[in-house]
Design a protein around this motif. Structure first.
Motif, mmCIF file in Angstrom:
data_model
loop_
_atom_site.group_PDB
_atom_site.id
_atom_site.type_symbol
_atom_site.label_atom_id
_atom_site.label_comp_id
_atom_site.label_asym_id
_atom_site.label_seq_id
_atom_site.Cartn_x
_atom_site.Cartn_y
_atom_site.Cartn_z
ATOM 1 N N UNK A 184 -96.448 55.746 26.095
ATOM 2 C CA UNK A 184 -95.302 56.670 26.464
ATOM 3 C C UNK A 184 -96.064 57.929 27.318
ATOM 4 N N UNK A 185 -96.518 58.707 26.312
ATOM 5 C CA UNK A 185 -96.920 60.075 26.683
ATOM 6 C C UNK A 185 -97.877 59.960 28.184
ATOM 7 N N UNK A 186 -98.706 58.803 28.195
ATOM 8 C CA UNK A 186 -99.146 58.720 29.721
ATOM 9 C C UNK A 186 -98.366 58.336 30.850
ATOM 10 N N UNK A 187 -97.440 57.568 30.612
ATOM 11 C CA UNK A 187 -96.467 57.303 31.666
ATOM 12 C C UNK A 187 -95.506 58.746 31.911
ATOM 13 N N UNK A 188 -95.513 59.591 30.953
ATOM 14 C CA UNK A 188 -94.568 60.726 31.118
ATOM 15 C C UNK A 188 -95.560 61.516 31.745
ATOM 16 N N UNK A 189 -96.867 61.831 31.744
ATOM 17 C CA UNK A 189 -97.493 62.777 32.320
ATOM 18 C C UNK A 189 -97.876 62.364 33.711
ATOM 19 N N UNK A 190 -97.867 61.008 33.976
ATOM 20 C CA UNK A 190 -97.982 60.592 35.442
ATOM 21 C C UNK A 190 -96.635 60.715 36.115
ATOM 22 N N UNK A 191 -95.577 61.080 35.631
ATOM 23 C CA UNK A 191 -94.473 61.077 36.386
ATOM 24 C C UNK A 191 -93.927 62.539 36.416
ATOM 25 N N UNK A 192 -94.438 63.483 35.669
ATOM 26 C CA UNK A 192 -94.076 64.847 35.776
ATOM 27 C C UNK A 192 -94.205 65.346 37.213
ATOM 28 N N UNK A 193 -95.173 65.224 37.730
ATOM 29 C CA UNK A 193 -95.347 65.891 39.207
ATOM 30 C C UNK A 193 -94.584 65.482 40.193
ATOM 31 N N UNK A 194 -94.094 64.427 40.435
ATOM 32 C CA UNK A 194 -92.967 63.751 41.260
ATOM 33 C C UNK A 194 -91.567 64.208 41.030
ATOM 34 N N UNK A 195 -91.343 64.604 39.677
ATOM 35 C CA UNK A 195 -90.205 64.958 39.313
ATOM 36 C C UNK A 195 -89.848 66.443 39.441
ATOM 37 N N UNK A 196 -91.030 67.087 39.274
ATOM 38 C CA UNK A 196 -91.185 68.620 39.744
ATOM 39 C C UNK A 196 -90.808 69.007 41.214
ATOM 40 N N UNK A 197 -91.371 67.916 41.980
ATOM 41 C CA UNK A 197 -90.909 68.087 43.497
ATOM 42 C C UNK A 197 -89.697 67.563 43.743
ATOM 43 N N UNK A 198 -89.261 66.606 43.151
ATOM 44 C CA UNK A 198 -87.725 65.797 43.415
ATOM 45 C C UNK A 198 -87.072 65.707 42.222
#
Length: 387
Positions: A184-198
């Motif tokens: 779960x932590x790995x998937x959160x880290x992967x998603x954060x950059x995209x959600x910062x932008x959008x």
């Protein structure tokens, strides 16, 4: 330790079906210390309803509890201002308005796709092939972890559920739970950059926008997954099973005398997917002749309260005509389930009506075993329908 009367259970039998023991406890020892669980169980509905609100005594803050140790301290394990602050932060994701405006369409699209895939086969396992992916796809959207497959969502949820119920301390279960939380932590880290932008309405995004810490975000995402995958899965399959085994109750829906929402709420009362919630005693307390000591562990047995004859006219039956308004399936106090509106939408407005509409003539083709007492649901459920 509390001075409550002792009540002995067979753990395996209690896991297979807790309701006979809970009925005896309600009748003879409504507040009972169960040594096999090392906890004092409160089993009557009104006692649970009253005491769950006393967070100054029955605290959700459990630093040594399995959920906190394995998953981090989420808002469910906080009281007062700390709990309310995180609850407010996630509200934009789970509000009734967002559920209807944003998530319902996701639920409908994913459910239609899943049913379209299985429908030509004429048969399936309701738990594994239908309810599990419906719940997983809904949770992917709501959490924001769209980079996770529904299969992985189900795996990590089950791993955490097993870990949090691992009161016997099985090291293999603990190791699996750690592997699941790391995923779960790995998937959160992967998603954060995209959600910062959008930014969007997902749980991960709104917590980032609220500037919660990484630890808060991680713990609350894990909470959402542990509660948002297994319980809807179990309720979808379980409610479908209840209606198929009670055709007179299903007829009340088809003839317009009951709704899918009533069916879901009655099922959640009768076969509570969330069977209990743990608490820690933080100041001495006495009720109904039982004295609690500091650090006592208490289990509020929602599943038992939901079958209390003092509150329900036909407590042991699946009966859509009875008044289930006193049910405590989602809790009763400040920790009332934040995902309740999403669950009702997914299960009662989308999954159940679409399943019975698209899988014409659906019927059971074998036994449906159930398991669990802290969390309970069908383990498998073979069905077939007309093609």
């Amino acid at each position: 330790m509390s001075n409550a009367p002792r009540y002995e259970i067979d753990p395996k039998a209690f896991w297979a079906d807790p309701y006979p023991d809970l009925a005896r406890m309600r009748e003879t020892t409504p507040i009972a210390y169960v040594p096999q669980l090392d906890a004092t169980l409160i089993t009557r509905r009104d006692d649970i309803f009253e005491n769950e609100k006393k967070t100054d005594i029955f605290s959700s803050d459990q630093p040594d509890g399995l959920m906190t140790v394995l998953m981090g301290q989420n808002m469910m394990r906080k009281d007062g201002a700390a709990h309310q602050a995180e609850r407010r932060a996630i509200f934009p994701t789970v509000s009734p308005k967002t559920v209807q405006r944003v998530w319902k369409k996701h639920f409908e699209t994913a459910t239609a796709d899943i049913l379209d895939r299985v429908q030509p086969n004429g048969q399936a396992d309701m738990v594994a092939d239908i309810a599990r992916p419906i719940s997983g796809e809904a949770l992917k959207a709501m959490t924001g972890l769209t980079n996770m497959t529904w299969q992985e969502m189900d795996r990590v949820s089950q791993g955490m559920i097993d870990g949090c119920a691992n009161y016997a301390g099985d090291p293999e279960i603990t190791a699996t739970c750690h592997d699941c939380t790391a995923s779960i932590d790995a998937h959160i880290a992967q998603r954060k950059p995209a959600l910062h932008k959008a930014p969007d309405s997902s749980l991960l995004s709104v917590m980032m926008q609220a500037e919660l810490s990484d630890a808060q975000i991680s713990a609350n995402i894990k909470l959402a997954i542990s509660g948002g995958q297994n319980e809807p899965r179990d309720a979808i399959a379980g409610a479908a099973w209840a209606l198929l085994t009670h055709p007179d109750q299903l007829a009340k829906i088809t003839n317009g005398n009951a709704s899918w929402l009533i069916a879901f709420e009655e099922y959640a009362r009768w076969m509570s997917p969330i069977g209990m919630s743990p608490r820690r005693i933080v100041k001495p307390y006495e009720t109904k002749g039982v004295t609690f000591d500091l650090e006592d562990r208490v289990f509020l047995m929602f599943s038992s309260g939901n079958r209390d004859a003092a509150s329900f006219t036909n407590p042991d039956a699946f009966d859509l005509s009875q008044d289930a308004s006193k049910a405590i399936s989602f809790g009763a106090g400040p920790h009332f389930c934040a995902g309740a509106w999403a669950s009702k939408c997914l299960i009662a407005e989308v999954a159940l009506p679409m399943i019975f509409d698209q899988l014409a003539g659906i019927e059971l083709t074998g036994d449906t075993p159930f398991g669990g007492w802290a969390f309970r649901g069908p383990l498998s459920m073979p069905v077939r329908w007309q093609v």
